[in-house]
Design a protein around this motif. Structure first.
Motif, mmCIF file in Angstrom:
data_model
loop_
_atom_site.group_PDB
_atom_site.id
_atom_site.type_symbol
_atom_site.label_atom_id
_atom_site.label_comp_id
_atom_site.label_asym_id
_atom_site.label_seq_id
_atom_site.Cartn_x
_atom_site.Cartn_y
_atom_site.Cartn_z
ATOM 1 N N LYS A 75 -4.660 -23.157 5.096
ATOM 2 C CA LYS A 75 -4.267 -24.308 5.796
ATOM 3 C C LYS A 75 -5.533 -25.007 6.406
ATOM 4 C CE LYS A 75 0.176 -22.488 6.987
ATOM 5 N NZ LYS A 75 1.183 -21.914 7.968
ATOM 6 N N CYS A 76 -6.375 -24.156 7.065
ATOM 7 C CA CYS A 76 -7.699 -24.785 7.508
ATOM 8 C C CYS A 76 -8.853 -23.655 7.284
ATOM 9 C CB CYS A 76 -7.508 -25.337 8.972
ATOM 10 S SG CYS A 76 -7.279 -24.157 10.052
ATOM 11 N N SER A 77 -8.478 -22.577 6.898
ATOM 12 C CA SER A 77 -9.393 -21.518 6.987
ATOM 13 C C SER A 77 -9.264 -20.820 5.144
ATOM 14 C CB SER A 77 -8.919 -20.555 7.663
ATOM 15 O OG SER A 77 -9.828 -19.317 7.745
ATOM 16 N N PHE A 78 -10.595 -20.506 4.998
ATOM 17 C CA PHE A 78 -10.766 -19.505 3.739
ATOM 18 C C PHE A 78 -11.680 -18.859 3.701
ATOM 19 C CE2 PHE A 78 -13.842 -23.228 4.031
ATOM 20 C CZ PHE A 78 -14.978 -22.561 3.764
ATOM 21 N N THR A 79 -11.992 -18.046 2.661
ATOM 22 C CA THR A 79 -13.074 -17.248 2.109
ATOM 23 C C THR A 79 -13.433 -17.352 0.961
ATOM 24 O OG1 THR A 79 -13.721 -14.734 2.720
ATOM 25 C CG2 THR A 79 -11.531 -14.931 1.711
ATOM 26 N N ILE A 80 -14.625 -17.128 0.743
ATOM 27 C CA ILE A 80 -15.462 -17.026 -0.441
ATOM 28 C C ILE A 80 -16.111 -15.577 -0.811
ATOM 29 C CG2 ILE A 80 -17.103 -18.098 -2.390
ATOM 30 C CD1 ILE A 80 -16.538 -20.860 -0.448
ATOM 31 N N ASN A 81 -15.550 -14.947 -1.750
ATOM 32 C CA ASN A 81 -16.166 -13.307 -1.804
ATOM 33 C C ASN A 81 -17.472 -13.492 -2.753
ATOM 34 O OD1 ASN A 81 -15.757 -13.731 -4.470
ATOM 35 N ND2 ASN A 81 -14.215 -11.807 -4.645
ATOM 36 N N TRP A 82 -18.294 -12.439 -2.797
ATOM 37 C CA TRP A 82 -19.585 -12.370 -3.505
ATOM 38 C C TRP A 82 -19.328 -12.743 -4.776
ATOM 39 C CZ3 TRP A 82 -20.589 -9.059 -7.485
ATOM 40 C CH2 TRP A 82 -19.530 -8.086 -7.767
ATOM 41 N N GLN A 83 -18.274 -12.758 -5.503
ATOM 42 C CA GLN A 83 -18.352 -13.474 -6.923
ATOM 43 C C GLN A 83 -18.246 -14.835 -6.844
ATOM 44 O OE1 GLN A 83 -15.382 -10.452 -8.058
ATOM 45 N NE2 GLN A 83 -16.499 -9.787 -9.632
ATOM 46 N N GLY A 84 -17.887 -15.335 -5.618
ATOM 47 C CA GLY A 84 -17.621 -16.918 -5.648
ATOM 48 C C GLY A 84 -16.357 -17.230 -5.780
ATOM 49 N N GLU A 85 -15.076 -16.290 -5.626
ATOM 50 C CA GLU A 85 -13.902 -16.662 -5.734
ATOM 51 C C GLU A 85 -13.401 -17.034 -4.373
ATOM 52 O OE1 GLU A 85 -12.329 -13.423 -8.924
ATOM 53 O OE2 GLU A 85 -11.997 -12.893 -6.908
ATOM 54 N N MET A 86 -12.833 -18.276 -3.963
ATOM 55 C CA MET A 86 -11.969 -18.848 -2.876
ATOM 56 C C MET A 86 -10.707 -17.979 -2.865
ATOM 57 S SD MET A 86 -11.408 -22.413 -1.504
ATOM 58 C CE MET A 86 -12.870 -23.186 -1.246
ATOM 59 N N ARG A 87 -10.482 -17.459 -1.767
ATOM 60 C CA ARG A 87 -9.223 -17.036 -1.412
ATOM 61 C C ARG A 87 -8.639 -17.709 0.089
ATOM 62 N NH1 ARG A 87 -10.386 -10.673 -3.038
ATOM 63 N NH2 ARG A 87 -10.937 -11.309 -5.222
ATOM 64 N N PRO A 88 -7.298 -17.362 0.437
ATOM 65 C CA PRO A 88 -6.909 -17.823 1.767
ATOM 66 C C PRO A 88 -7.380 -16.949 2.942
ATOM 67 C CG PRO A 88 -5.039 -17.694 0.297
ATOM 68 C CD PRO A 88 -6.158 -17.098 -0.522
ATOM 69 N N CYS A 89 -7.618 -15.537 2.644
ATOM 70 C CA CYS A 89 -8.314 -14.840 3.516
ATOM 71 C C CYS A 89 -9.088 -13.654 2.961
ATOM 72 C CB CYS A 89 -7.255 -14.373 4.723
ATOM 73 S SG CYS A 89 -6.235 -13.012 4.185
ATOM 74 N N VAL A 90 -9.869 -12.939 3.814
ATOM 75 C CA VAL A 90 -10.670 -11.904 3.238
ATOM 76 C C VAL A 90 -9.781 -10.845 2.469
ATOM 77 C CG1 VAL A 90 -10.829 -10.593 5.375
ATOM 78 C CG2 VAL A 90 -12.880 -10.618 3.681
ATOM 79 N N ILE A 91 -8.589 -10.606 3.076
ATOM 80 C CA ILE A 91 -7.561 -9.501 2.869
ATOM 81 C C ILE A 91 -6.862 -9.864 1.515
ATOM 82 C CG2 ILE A 91 -5.903 -7.837 3.384
ATOM 83 C CD1 ILE A 91 -8.241 -7.530 4.810
ATOM 84 N N MET A 92 -6.481 -10.964 1.118
ATOM 85 C CA MET A 92 -5.744 -11.573 0.115
ATOM 86 C C MET A 92 -6.317 -11.668 -1.187
ATOM 87 S SD MET A 92 -3.494 -14.322 2.174
ATOM 88 C CE MET A 92 -2.526 -14.998 0.802
ATOM 89 N N ILE A 151 -6.086 -23.814 -3.368
ATOM 90 C CA ILE A 151 -5.786 -22.523 -2.578
ATOM 91 C C ILE A 151 -4.759 -23.167 -1.674
ATOM 92 C CG2 ILE A 151 -6.620 -21.250 -0.350
ATOM 93 C CD1 ILE A 151 -7.302 -20.271 -3.114
ATOM 94 N N VAL A 152 -4.513 -24.264 -1.037
ATOM 95 C CA VAL A 152 -3.662 -24.872 -0.357
ATOM 96 C C VAL A 152 -2.427 -25.138 -0.817
ATOM 97 C CG1 VAL A 152 -2.662 -27.043 1.111
ATOM 98 C CG2 VAL A 152 -5.225 -26.263 1.313
ATOM 99 N N GLU A 153 -2.353 -25.626 -1.944
ATOM 100 C CA GLU A 153 -1.232 -25.670 -2.962
ATOM 101 C C GLU A 153 -0.395 -24.241 -3.137
ATOM 102 O OE1 GLU A 153 -2.376 -27.760 -6.394
ATOM 103 O OE2 GLU A 153 -2.271 -29.847 -5.333
ATOM 104 N N GLU A 154 -1.403 -23.331 -3.588
ATOM 105 C CA GLU A 154 -0.823 -22.108 -3.879
ATOM 106 C C GLU A 154 -0.242 -21.268 -2.608
ATOM 107 O OE1 GLU A 154 0.038 -20.943 -6.976
ATOM 108 O OE2 GLU A 154 -0.525 -22.964 -7.351
ATOM 109 N N THR A 155 -0.891 -21.341 -1.569
ATOM 110 C CA THR A 155 -0.734 -20.832 -0.269
ATOM 111 C C THR A 155 0.517 -21.313 0.316
ATOM 112 O OG1 THR A 155 -2.954 -20.578 0.302
ATOM 113 C CG2 THR A 155 -1.536 -20.114 2.149
ATOM 114 N N ASP A 156 1.025 -22.632 0.105
ATOM 115 C CA ASP A 156 2.175 -23.130 0.626
ATOM 116 C C ASP A 156 3.427 -22.498 -0.113
ATOM 117 O OD1 ASP A 156 1.279 -24.541 2.511
ATOM 118 O OD2 ASP A 156 1.060 -26.424 1.363
ATOM 119 N N LYS A 157 3.004 -21.979 -1.122
ATOM 120 C CA LYS A 157 4.087 -21.418 -2.132
ATOM 121 C C LYS A 157 4.547 -19.922 -1.482
ATOM 122 C CE LYS A 157 2.999 -23.834 -6.074
ATOM 123 N NZ LYS A 157 2.128 -23.434 -7.694
ATOM 124 N N ILE A 158 3.726 -19.308 -0.908
ATOM 125 C CA ILE A 158 3.895 -17.922 -0.418
ATOM 126 C C ILE A 158 4.922 -17.596 0.678
ATOM 127 C CG2 ILE A 158 2.754 -15.794 0.650
ATOM 128 C CD1 ILE A 158 0.137 -16.974 -0.537
#
Length: 363
Positions: free
Chosen positions: A271-288, A307-314
């Motif tokens: 919604k206003c927060s994200f994480t980008i892992n070492w491979q460059g993948e953006m995800r909603p949070c570090v666990i997901m 990410i916003v669009e897909e997170t809203d579907k969860i």
């Protein structure tokens, strides 16, 4: 750990407004999956061989370019993490470039690599805070849990060095079977050093242990975790504030103020927060692990939109969304996924954890 923990009222208001507008104000960069320790419960750490089979470490130039895109998108708060972020060969360059862009930086580290030179560098270029995890209060705990002899003293030395250069430090603790008898000692260390301590008593199942029954995992039973959580909160808050917390929590449960029936994600992730892992993948949070998109391929703006669009579907499970204890329960989409394999699953571990927490608060 709550995303807004340690934030000022103004900062929390900024987060809330950004969440309503779906503006990416808060993020984290997992610079690499390598770590000089090998903790049993870790869900991130890879050996160099494992990392190289999956991809490559991103360069300083690549992270800095993403930083420029984040700056234009409005990112203000940024966490640098890993693995152990100080292992990245270009950490200092990345850090300085992001800091010069105006981002407020926090660092997650195990503290063992902090020497005089690094502490001086951080003292001259202060982060908002350095979050240092204490995995125990003895070398024995570090050897058994982290497989890193002498880790305790090296971590304590890192903490002392940062404090000597007036760098703000926060101590975190991760509850496991190996260190459960040292949690009180960890809290005492923080009190003696006048450093805030937050014990994370809910440990999500580690990658290597996810298919094992509770009694074979590194984490303690949900009932034991709840018991230590309540003890830690009471000590952290003091009796008067803890009594107020208990009363309000029980009143919220009784009055059904937890917005029962709301099945969407209630946190800031996606919604206003994200994480980008070492491979460059953006995800909603570090666990997901899903949704995810390559920020290096798509660009930051397009990745965030996805990410916003897909997170809203969860959606969370109907059982969780209608549970009267939801205001006390720490179940989220990430924990549901890791505990059950499905966002709409109902984690038994969390049900037992919450039931015991409620019982202790009622006492």
């Amino acid at each position: 750990m709550e995303l807004t923990e340690g934030m000022t009222t103004i900062e929390q208001a900024l987060m809330s407004q950004a969440s309503m507008n779906r503006t990416p104000i808060n993020g984290s960069l997992e610079l690499l999956p390598l770590c000089n320790m090998n903790c049993d419960m870790c869900y991130v750490r890879l050996s160099r061989e494992e990392m190289e089979r999956q991809g490559r470490m991103r360069t300083g130039d690549e992270w800095i370019e993403i930083g420029r895109q984040m700056q234009k998108a409005g990112v203000l708060f940024l966490l640098l993490t890993g693995g152990e972020p100080f292992l990245h060969p270009e950490f200092r360059r990345i850090y300085l470039e992001l800091r010069n862009m105006g981002m407020i930086l926090t660092i997650n580290t195990n503290g063992t690599m902090i020497n005089e030179e690094l502490a001086r560098f951080l003292g001259e270029n202060k982060p908002r805070r350095a979050n240092i995890t204490l995995y125990g209060a003895s070398e024995k705990a570090y050897e058994e849990l982290c497989h890193f002899p002498e880790g305790f003293e090296r971590t304590m030395n890192g903490i002392r060095l940062l404090r000597s250069y007036n760098v703000d430090v926060k101590i975190g603790g991760s509850l496991t079977k190996a260190n459960q008898n040292e949690i009180e000692s960890i809290i005492e260390i923080g009190e003696k050093l006048d450093i805030p301590v937050r014990i994370d008593t809910y440990m999500m199942p580690a990658t290597r242990e996810r298919s094992m029954p509770y009694n074979l995992q590194s984490r303690v039973s949900p009932e034991k975790a709840a018991d230590i959580r309540i003890q830690s909160l009471r000590r952290e808050m003091g009796e008067e504030l803890f009594a107020q917390y208990s009363q309000k929590t029980l009143e919220d449960i009784k009055s059904d103020k937890q917005q029962a029936g709301r099945r969407g994600m209630s946190c800031y992730a996606g919604k206003c927060s994200f994480t980008i892992n070492w491979q460059g993948e953006m995800r909603p949070c570090v666990i997901m692990t899903e949704p995810r998109v390559s920020v290096f391929d798509a660009g930051f703006d397009a990745a965030w939109k996805y990410i916003v669009e897909e997170t809203d579907k969860i959606l969370l499970s109907e059982q969780c969304s209608t549970c009267r204890m939801r205001s006390l329960c720490r179940t989220c989409a990430a924990s549901a996924l890791l505990e059950t394999g499905n966002y709409e699953g109902t984690p038994e571990y969390m049900c037992r954890y919450t039931q015991k927490s409620l019982y202790l608060l009622q006492k």
